[in-house]
Design an enzyme around this catalytic site. Structure first.
Site, PDB file in Angstrom:
ATOM      1  N   LYS A 246       4.883  -5.229  -6.292  1.00 19.46           N
ATOM      2  CA  LYS A 246       4.070  -4.214  -6.957  1.00 19.46           C
ATOM      3  C   LYS A 246       3.655  -3.184  -5.912  1.00 19.46           C
ATOM      4  CE  LYS A 246       0.372  -2.084  -8.661  1.00 19.46           C
ATOM      5  NZ  LYS A 246      -0.325  -1.028  -7.904  1.00 19.46           N
ATOM      6  N   PRO A 247       4.338  -2.031  -5.851  1.00 22.12           N
ATOM      7  CA  PRO A 247       3.957  -0.994  -4.886  1.00 22.12           C
ATOM      8  C   PRO A 247       2.751  -0.206  -5.374  1.00 22.12           C
ATOM      9  CG  PRO A 247       5.834  -0.263  -6.181  1.00 22.12           C
ATOM     10  CD  PRO A 247       5.528  -1.660  -6.637  1.00 22.12           C
ATOM     11  N   SER A 248       2.152   0.551  -4.470  1.00 28.65           N
ATOM     12  CA  SER A 248       1.026   1.412  -4.837  1.00 28.65           C
ATOM     13  C   SER A 248       1.464   2.437  -5.873  1.00 28.65           C
ATOM     14  CB  SER A 248       0.487   2.137  -3.599  1.00 28.65           C
ATOM     15  OG  SER A 248      -0.381   3.186  -3.977  1.00 28.65           O
ATOM     16  N   GLU A 249       0.572   2.704  -6.817  1.00 32.79           N
ATOM     17  CA  GLU A 249       0.852   3.730  -7.825  1.00 32.79           C
ATOM     18  C   GLU A 249       0.961   5.118  -7.218  1.00 32.79           C
ATOM     19  OE1 GLU A 249      -3.644   3.059  -7.728  1.00 32.79           O
ATOM     20  OE2 GLU A 249      -1.818   1.858  -7.631  1.00 32.79           O
ATOM     21  N   LEU A 250       0.469   5.304  -5.984  1.00 29.63           N
ATOM     22  CA  LEU A 250       0.558   6.613  -5.322  1.00 29.63           C
ATOM     23  C   LEU A 250       1.889   6.813  -4.604  1.00 29.63           C
ATOM     24  CD1 LEU A 250      -3.025   6.891  -3.785  1.00 29.63           C
ATOM     25  CD2 LEU A 250      -2.161   7.948  -5.880  1.00 29.63           C
TER      26      LEU A 250
ATOM     27  N   THR B 165     -10.151  -4.770  -2.171  1.00 30.06           N
ATOM     28  CA  THR B 165      -9.116  -5.278  -3.076  1.00 30.06           C
ATOM     29  C   THR B 165      -8.682  -6.676  -2.650  1.00 30.06           C
ATOM     30  OG1 THR B 165      -8.352  -3.028  -3.495  1.00 30.06           O
ATOM     31  CG2 THR B 165      -6.854  -4.802  -4.077  1.00 30.06           C
TER      32      THR B 165
ATOM     33  N   GLU C 277      -3.407  -8.675   4.699  1.00 32.65           N
ATOM     34  CA  GLU C 277      -3.483  -7.738   5.829  1.00 32.65           C
ATOM     35  C   GLU C 277      -4.324  -6.574   5.332  1.00 32.65           C
ATOM     36  OE1 GLU C 277      -3.304  -4.819   7.852  1.00 32.65           O
ATOM     37  OE2 GLU C 277      -1.123  -4.593   7.793  1.00 32.65           O
TER      38      GLU C 277
ATOM     39  N   GLU D  25     -14.096   1.924   7.776  1.00 35.51           N
ATOM     40  CA  GLU D  25     -12.757   2.483   7.939  1.00 35.51           C
ATOM     41  C   GLU D  25     -12.637   3.809   7.194  1.00 35.51           C
ATOM     42  OE1 GLU D  25      -8.278   0.708   7.777  1.00 35.51           O
ATOM     43  OE2 GLU D  25      -9.519   0.345   6.009  1.00 35.51           O
TER      44      GLU D  25
ATOM     45  N   CYS E 225      -3.735   1.129   9.034  1.00 34.50           N
ATOM     46  CA  CYS E 225      -4.746   0.074   9.016  1.00 34.50           C
ATOM     47  C   CYS E 225      -5.191  -0.314  10.419  1.00 34.50           C
ATOM     48  CB  CYS E 225      -4.212  -1.148   8.280  1.00 34.50           C
ATOM     49  SG  CYS E 225      -2.634  -1.750   8.908  1.00 34.50           S
TER      50      CYS E 225
ATOM     51  N   THR F 189      -9.872  -4.013   2.186  1.00 37.68           N
ATOM     52  CA  THR F 189     -10.603  -5.279   2.218  1.00 37.68           C
ATOM     53  C   THR F 189     -11.218  -5.588   0.860  1.00 37.68           C
ATOM     54  OG1 THR F 189     -11.051  -5.042   4.583  1.00 37.68           O
ATOM     55  CG2 THR F 189     -12.502  -6.505   3.348  1.00 37.68           C
TER      56      THR F 189
ATOM     57  N   PRO G 277       0.810  -1.216   0.000  1.00 39.55           N
ATOM     58  CA  PRO G 277       0.000   0.000   0.000  1.00 39.55           C
ATOM     59  C   PRO G 277       0.846   1.271   0.000  1.00 39.55           C
ATOM     60  CG  PRO G 277       0.208  -0.784   2.235  1.00 39.55           C
ATOM     61  CD  PRO G 277       0.999  -1.738   1.377  1.00 39.55           C
TER      62      PRO G 277
END
Length: 364
Positions: free
Chosen positions: A46-50, A103, A121, A254, A155, A101, A21
């Site tokens: 694969k990291p978050s695109e953000l 995703t 997680e 959340e 989280c 959740t 994330p």
């Protein structure tokens, strides 16, 4: 049976897909990359695109220290284009994911088509229970740290505050005073304790949560808007919401922002019932000077992590993960290594004697 010997081999599970994330981009990557490589796996991260830059830097460092080509692979891009193929690819043997959740459900669905193991997680709506025997200011600071650190983009944030009715008013008065004293600024400024949220989309989402809470009858006791001294950037004041019912969106979903909702309780059993009134089960916390009470509640909370007289400390030696819709599997410690190992039983027959199960044919 003395004629047999058995032993266990722990072997790398194979090629693992690691999807991480944006809220702690480098940290969440290393939580997965380190144990997967230590277990002997090869990994596709694969990291978050953000928030991809620190993960790309991690890849550059791995090249500098001569990690063999192909051991760690880093791909960037959007979820449907880069993350989804990892979940469904026949040559990826496992997927480890940290994120929402929703995703997580999609990853499980894709992996299930090949009976591929996953560890997840996911989200949380964690409770913090505060009893009437505490030092108010100490408990207030932990309550704030539990949901305002990292602008609430955590989280495990203890975003549902449960206060004993005897101290509720005094506690909230101090909580408001402390919250208004938080320095909200550019994180590069000295003394900053609350920065912006990650994106415009997240900013608008948090504002919608706050406006929905107001329309459903809750009270915005403090915050809920942009700080007046910050006209640019996606900044939101630390927000405290009271007069909350258990059916409200703010209690059940959340937020992933600097927003805490508050309910009062009268008895220990009521506090536990309210704490467990959630589809999530990542973390929970209790603050009390009664050690036996704390131990009872730590056993009663339906979560993978419980904090006593604190909120959010995280140690690499201790397992991290949740129950219910917060996912399954554990990271960190020996459990984090086991995530990437498969267990093989090897059994040897050690006798020179025949097994003797079947009647041998006669010898001609």
């Amino acid at each position: 049976m003395e004629n047999f010997k058995s032993h266990i081999l722990k072997e790398p599970i194979g090629v693992v897909g690691l999807i991480t994330p944006w809220n702690y981009p480098l940290l969440m990557a290393t939580w997965k990359v380190a144990p997967s490589l230590a277990a002997g796996c090869t990994a596709v991260l694969k990291p978050s695109e953000l928030a991809s830059l620190t993960c790309l830097e991690l890849g550059a460092i791995c090249m500098e220290v001569a990690l063999p080509p192909g051991v760690l692979n880093i791909i960037t891009g959007l979820g449907p284009e880069a993350g989804a193929p990892l979940s469904s690819h026949p040559h990826v043997d496992k997927v480890a994911f940290t994120g929402s959740t929703e995703t997580g459900k999609r990853i499980m669905t894709a992996a299930a088509q090949m009976v591929k193991p996953v560890s997840l997680e996911l989200g949380g709506k964690s409770p913090l229970i505060v009893f009437d025997d505490v030092d108010i200011d100490k408990a207030v600071e932990w309550a704030m740290f539990g949901v305002f650190a990292n602008a609430g983009q955590v989280c495990s944030a203890t975003s549902r505050l449960l206060l004993h009715e005897k101290i509720a008013k005094q506690f909230l008065d101090r909580l408001v005073a402390w919250a208004k004293n938080i320095k909200v600024s550019d994180p590069l400024e000295e003394g900053c304790r609350l920065g912006s949220v990650v994106s415009e989309e997240q900013y608008e989402k948090i504002k919608k949560f706050i406006s929905t809470a107001r329309s459903e009858g809750a009270t915005i006791l403090c915050g809920g808007a942009r700080p007046q001294h910050l006209r640019r950037g996606f900044f939101i004041e630390p927000t405290i919401i009271t007069d909350v019912s258990t059916s409200m969106q703010i209690w059940r979903e959340e937020v992933f922002g600097p927003v805490i909702c508050v309910k009062e309780f009268r008895t220990e059993s009521e506090a536990v019932e309210l704490a467990n009134d959630t589809h999530y089960g990542l973390a929970g916390a209790v603050i009390s000077n009664d050690e036996e009470r704390c131990q009872r509640i730590s056993k009663a909370l339906h979560s993978g992590i419980v904090w006593i007289n604190c909120s959010q400390p995280t140690f690499v030696q201790a397992p991290w993960g949740g129950n219910k819709r917060s996912g399954f599997g554990r990271e960190l410690g020996e459990w984090g290594l086991d995530n990437y190992l498969t267990i093989k039983q090897v059994t040897k027959y050690c006798s020179d004697e025949p097994w003797g199960w079947y009647q041998p044919p006669s010898k001609l």
